[in-house]
Motif scaffolding. Structure first.
Motif, PDB file in Angstrom:
ATOM      1  N   ASP A 113       0.821  -1.218   0.000  1.00 58.72           N
ATOM      2  CA  ASP A 113       0.000   0.000   0.000  1.00 58.72           C
ATOM      3  C   ASP A 113       0.854   1.266   0.000  1.00 58.72           C
ATOM      4  O   ASP A 113       0.452   2.297  -0.558  1.00 58.72           O
ATOM      5  N   VAL A 114       2.008   1.225   0.651  1.00 54.39           N
ATOM      6  CA  VAL A 114       2.862   2.416   0.735  1.00 54.39           C
ATOM      7  C   VAL A 114       3.425   2.751  -0.645  1.00 54.39           C
ATOM      8  O   VAL A 114       3.355   3.911  -1.099  1.00 54.39           O
ATOM      9  N   GLN A 115       3.963   1.761  -1.310  1.00 54.25           N
ATOM     10  CA  GLN A 115       4.491   1.989  -2.654  1.00 54.25           C
ATOM     11  C   GLN A 115       3.369   2.420  -3.599  1.00 54.25           C
ATOM     12  O   GLN A 115       3.556   3.301  -4.444  1.00 54.25           O
ATOM     13  N   PHE A 116       2.218   1.796  -3.447  1.00 53.71           N
ATOM     14  CA  PHE A 116       1.059   2.168  -4.262  1.00 53.71           C
ATOM     15  C   PHE A 116       0.717   3.649  -4.076  1.00 53.71           C
ATOM     16  O   PHE A 116       0.521   4.385  -5.048  1.00 53.71           O
ATOM     17  N   SER A 117       0.651   4.083  -2.822  1.00 52.79           N
ATOM     18  CA  SER A 117       0.238   5.459  -2.529  1.00 52.79           C
ATOM     19  C   SER A 117       1.239   6.470  -3.085  1.00 52.79           C
ATOM     20  O   SER A 117       0.842   7.519  -3.609  1.00 52.79           O
ATOM     21  N   ARG A 118       2.516   6.171  -2.967  1.00 58.52           N
ATOM     22  CA  ARG A 118       3.537   7.092  -3.477  1.00 58.52           C
ATOM     23  C   ARG A 118       3.350   7.346  -4.973  1.00 58.52           C
ATOM     24  O   ARG A 118       3.445   8.485  -5.439  1.00 58.52           O
ATOM     25  N   VAL A 119       3.096   6.284  -5.729  1.00 56.60           N
ATOM     26  CA  VAL A 119       2.950   6.434  -7.183  1.00 56.60           C
ATOM     27  C   VAL A 119       1.628   7.118  -7.529  1.00 56.60           C
ATOM     28  O   VAL A 119       1.581   8.024  -8.376  1.00 56.60           O
TER      29      VAL A 119
END
Length: 532
Positions: free
Chosen positions: A312-318
């Motif tokens: 979810d963290v990587q998803f949110s950054r992008v």
């Protein structure tokens, strides 16, 4: 096999033999003897490889008891956070519902193409990995769990259990066909996603293709392909030149146009692997008089968001980068090109993240293209596509978002020999490359994918074209970059271009191929132009 067997140490929990696999028909019977190539002992001696006959993650084995103990404790700490509102506000509610209400009716198993194609191997049942997590959670996290485990389902927790569970979370394509058939609404695809998330966010464990060479590379360089902004612009200049040969006139692909109606987001892999797709969008938009632009800012020219599958963290950054670029360009809306997971990432999932001035309207290219075709702005001759065409439904566009008809309305107008696969629409089968599988090729995983997870799709394609002459070219329309990669690999592995003249491509290529003012066809079959 019982879920508790995953804790039992053995050389291999599950073998897949050639006789287990669903047979392929003529002229592919010679592939029915094939199985997954055995892993070389020296390649796997230091990693977990005891689940089945392949490796996707490759978790290093612990050096001793202390390291194993720390590994188990980290997993339990992450599992506890998965069920805390402050740490998992996005998916906690549906996760709890799916964890608490499974009736164990096995309806989901009958819908899973991996389970079916494997000959019914228990570890590939959608419920199997969910039940492993469920038992661990109840026994080791919930109060009184160790006492009630004898009634609710027992399981031992050790390094083998956890490492195999990590691997097993990468034997599901997250197509969520299982979720659509569950009579009580349990989403085993979501549970699998949450398992992957736990391993990535709390333990730093994820396949390198989707993390190191995917999300991390995209955020640091600008694209999961490794292309920096200057390289992206160079690639597009080349595409413009190629398209001018087809149209016979200048094709302009605009960059960074402030106030444009549309910011078009392509999967950057298209620029390298299928540049004709990027060019076809430009030809259509230009001919229709659309106000649009690409972004040359890092991340802004690549719709990919691999975090959707595992973190979810990587998803949110992008996702935030995509929306912020659109906000600063002051475009009226974002249109997602032919990339299925980008559709779901920036709409269904990002809806919970993008608020305020980041809540830019977002639209599927299927809808945009349908509106253009319906407007009559393009002059089309469907007889230029007078060859058999079938449509692959990308799971994220069709099953997850319900975008079923726009692409079909287009095909009915431009492809006179269009026919459906069986089943199709929201019931369609995954290409086998979903959730990152199409780009994961370490060890022998690509072979597992082609033989198991993509096998059902290959059978669907063959069935759609059954009865057609072998020497007639046939076109699989796959409006998703990830799906195209998987279908390309299927066709190559089974030599289907040579044996059945099966080819593949996107939707926009078919549209441009039917445009009457094109000087040359954009589609060719083995070097032969599709029309003269």
């Amino acid at each position: 096999m019982k879920p508790s067997d995953i804790s039992r140490k053995s050389e291999c929990l599950c073998h897949v033999e050639p006789a287990d696999l669903t047979p392929l028909p003529f002229p592919y019977e010679d592939y029915n003897d094939r199985t997954i190539t055995a892993l070389k002992p020296d390649k796997i001696k230091s990693i977990e490889s005891s689940l089945d006959d392949t490796v996707a993650v490759g978790i290093p084995k612990p050096a001793g008891e202390e390291e194993e103990k720390a590994f188990v404790e980290r997993f339990l700490a992450g599992l506890k956070k998965l069920f805390e509102k402050e740490n998992n506000w996005t998916f906690l509610q549906p996760l709890i519902l799916s964890m608490e209400h499974c009736a164990k009716c096995q309806t989901c198993s009958q819908a899973c193409p991996v389970y079916e194609m494997s000959g019914g191997k228990d570890i590939y049942r959608p419920i199997f990995r969910a039940e492993v997590l469920r038992r661990i959670y109840r026994k080791y996290i919930k109060p009184g769990g160790k006492i009630s485990a004898r009634l609710t389902g027992d399981i031992d927790l050790n390094w083998t259990t956890i490492a195999r569970l990590a691997e097993l979370s990468y034997r599901c394509t997250l197509c969520r066909r299982c979720a659509t058939v569950c009579p009580v609404g349990v989403d085993n695809g979501l549970i699998n996603h949450e398992i992957r998330k736990l391993f990535s966010q709390e333990m730093g464990i994820a396949p390198k293709e989707i993390h190191d060479k995917g999300s991390v590379l995209q955020l640091s360089k600008g694209s999961s392909t490794g292309m920096i902004p200057l390289a992206a612009r160079d690639s597009v200049e080349f595409i413009e030149e190629e398209m001018e040969e087809i149209t016979g006139c200048k094709v302009n692909i605009p960059w960074d146009v402030e106030g444009a109606d549309i910011l078009l987001l392509h999967n950057a892999g298209e620029m390298l692997a299928w540049p004709e797709n990027v060019g076809a969008f430009a030809i259509i938009f230009q001919a229709a008089g659309i106000s649009w632009t690409l972004s040359s800012e890092a991340v802004g020219y690549d719709a990919v968001n691999y975090g959707l599958w595992y973190d979810d963290v990587q998803f949110s950054r992008v996702a935030v980068r995509h929306a912020d670029i659109a906000r600063r360009l002051r475009v009226k809306k974002i249109v997602m090109g032919e990339c299925g997971h980008a559709h779901k990432a920036l709409t269904v999932i990002a809806d919970r993240l993008l608020t305020g001035d980041l809540n830019i309207p977002r639209e599927s290219a299927m809808v945009t293209l349908d509106n253009i075709i319906s407007s009559g702005k393009l002059k089309l001759d469907p007889m230029r596509n007078n060859f058999p065409v079938t449509l692959h439904d990308p799971c994220n566009i069709v099953r997850s978002m319900g975008i079923v008809e726009p692409q079909r309305r287009i095909l009915r107008k431009i492809a006179p020999l269009f026919r459906e696969m069986t089943p199709h629409g929201v019931d369609n089968y995954c290409c086998g490359g979903g959730s990152g599988f199409a780009i994961m090729s370490g060890y022998n995983f690509s072979e597992w994918r082609t033989l198991l997870s993509s096998r059902k799709k290959f059978l669907q394609i063959l069935d759609a074209f059954s009865g057609e002459p072998e020497d007639m070219p046939k076109y699989v329309c796959a409006p998703c970059s990830n799906c195209k990669g998987s279908i390309r690999d299927i066709i190559s592995y089974y030599d289907a271009e040579e044996r059945s003249r099966i080819y593949y491509g996107g939707l926009v290529e078919l549209i441009v191929n039917a445009m009457t003012d094109m000087k040359k066809p954009i589609i060719s079959f083995g070097g032969e132009p599709s029309w003269a």
